[in-house]
Design an enzyme around this catalytic site. Structure first.
Site, short mmCIF file in Angstrom:
data_model
loop_
_atom_site.label_atom_id
_atom_site.label_comp_id
_atom_site.label_asym_id
_atom_site.label_seq_id
_atom_site.Cartn_x
_atom_site.Cartn_y
_atom_site.Cartn_z
N LYS A 44 0.83 -1.21 0.00
CA LYS A 44 0.00 0.00 0.00
C LYS A 44 0.87 1.26 0.00
O LYS A 44 0.36 2.38 -0.01
CB LYS A 44 -0.92 0.03 1.23
CG LYS A 44 -1.99 -1.01 1.23
CD LYS A 44 -3.13 -0.76 2.20
CE LYS A 44 -2.80 -0.42 3.58
NZ LYS A 44 -3.97 -0.37 4.49
N LYS A 46 2.75 2.12 2.54
CA LYS A 46 2.72 2.66 3.91
C LYS A 46 3.76 1.95 4.76
O LYS A 46 3.97 0.74 4.63
CB LYS A 46 1.34 2.40 4.55
CG LYS A 46 0.26 3.35 4.11
CD LYS A 46 -0.96 3.19 5.03
CE LYS A 46 -1.88 4.37 4.92
NZ LYS A 46 -2.98 4.32 5.88
N1 C2G Z 1 -10.22 7.14 9.22
C1 C2G Z 1 -11.21 8.04 9.64
N2 C2G Z 1 -10.84 9.26 10.10
C2 C2G Z 1 -9.51 9.60 10.18
C3 C2G Z 1 -8.52 8.69 9.78
C4 C2G Z 1 -8.90 7.43 9.30
O1 C2G Z 1 -12.42 7.75 9.57
N3 C2G Z 1 -9.18 10.85 10.66
C5 C2G Z 1 -10.68 5.83 8.71
C6 C2G Z 1 -10.28 5.61 7.25
O2 C2G Z 1 -11.22 6.20 6.37
C7 C2G Z 1 -10.30 4.07 7.17
C8 C2G Z 1 -9.93 3.64 8.61
O3 C2G Z 1 -10.05 4.81 9.44
O4 C2G Z 1 -11.62 3.61 6.87
C9 C2G Z 1 -8.51 3.13 8.70
O5 C2G Z 1 -7.66 4.11 8.15
P1 C2G Z 1 -6.16 3.65 7.73
O6 C2G Z 1 -5.54 2.93 8.85
O7 C2G Z 1 -5.50 4.82 7.10
O8 C2G Z 1 -6.50 2.54 6.62
P2 C2G Z 1 -6.19 2.60 5.06
O9 C2G Z 1 -4.75 2.78 4.83
O10 C2G Z 1 -7.16 3.53 4.48
O11 C2G Z 1 -6.49 1.06 4.66
O12 C2G Z 1 -8.24 -2.41 2.02
C10 C2G Z 1 -8.50 -1.19 2.65
C11 C2G Z 1 -7.26 -0.60 3.25
O13 C2G Z 1 -6.59 -1.54 4.07
C12 C2G Z 1 -7.63 0.64 4.05
#
Ligand code: C2G
Length: 151
Positions: A44, A46
């Site tokens: 990803k 990350k």
């Molecule tokens: N999120 C949120 N508000 C934030 C930060 C994150 O609602 N201020 C939500 C994101 O929209 C996501 C979840 O928290 O639904 C997890 O965020 P991340 O850990 O950044 O996940 P991500 O990298 O988006 O991975 O297959 C899908 C991916 O694995 C999603």
């Protein structure tokens, strides 16, 4: 028993994650989280501070989460939804539209992200703090060197 499933990295667990998980949990009776493995994070683009095991331990301690399993690739969601018997697939709205294809087997919902907090912002803040401290130490060193050279 209405099961909700979601996915993410959840690094440096913060209130934006908590607010999302709380809303997801109350879309049904159980919340299951596909947690990105360290290897999948690499795919990803990350690099998480906490390892998969540490992030899993933190998520499992969250009152809104009932089960955590590893997310190892983009393509496993359909299989996961069927295996876990999930009725709702939900994510933050930064993913709006990306997973509509799952509509065949689950209700797909995108919820508003929590504004002004993110793992990236937290990392940036810490990095800037560290840089400021280094600069302050350098300035102090230079003053000391000047004082010593004037003796
Ligand atoms: N999120 C949120 N508000 C934030 C930060 C994150 O609602 N201020 C939500 C994101 O929209 C996501 C979840 O928290 O639904 C997890 O965020 P991340 O850990 O950044 O996940 P991500 O990298 O988006 O991975 O297959 C899908 C991916 O694995 C999603």
């Amino acid at each position: 028993m209405k099961r909700v499933i979601t996915y993410g990295t959840f690094d440096l667990f913060h209130s934006g994650h908590v607010k999302l998980l709380a809303r997801l949990r109350f879309l049904g009776d159980e919340l299951i989280v596909g947690l990105s493995s360290d290897e999948f994070n690499h795919i990803k683009g990350k690099k998480s501070i906490y390892t998969y095991e540490q992030r899993k331990e933190i998520l499992e301690a969250c009152r809104y989460v009932d089960k955590v399993f590893p997310e190892r690739c983009w393509e496993q969601k359909k299989e996961d939804i069927i295996r876990e018997g999930a009725h709702v697939f939900a994510m933050g709205d930064d993913w709006t539209g990306e997973f509509d294809y799952l509509n065949e087997i689950a209700d797909v919902i995108y919820l508003p992200r929590t504004p002004s907090i993110s793992t990236t912002d937290i990392k940036t803040f810490i990095a800037m703090e560290h840089q400021d401290r280094k600069q302050q130490a350098l300035n102090t060193l230079r003053k000391l060197e000047k004082m010593i050279s004037s003796i």
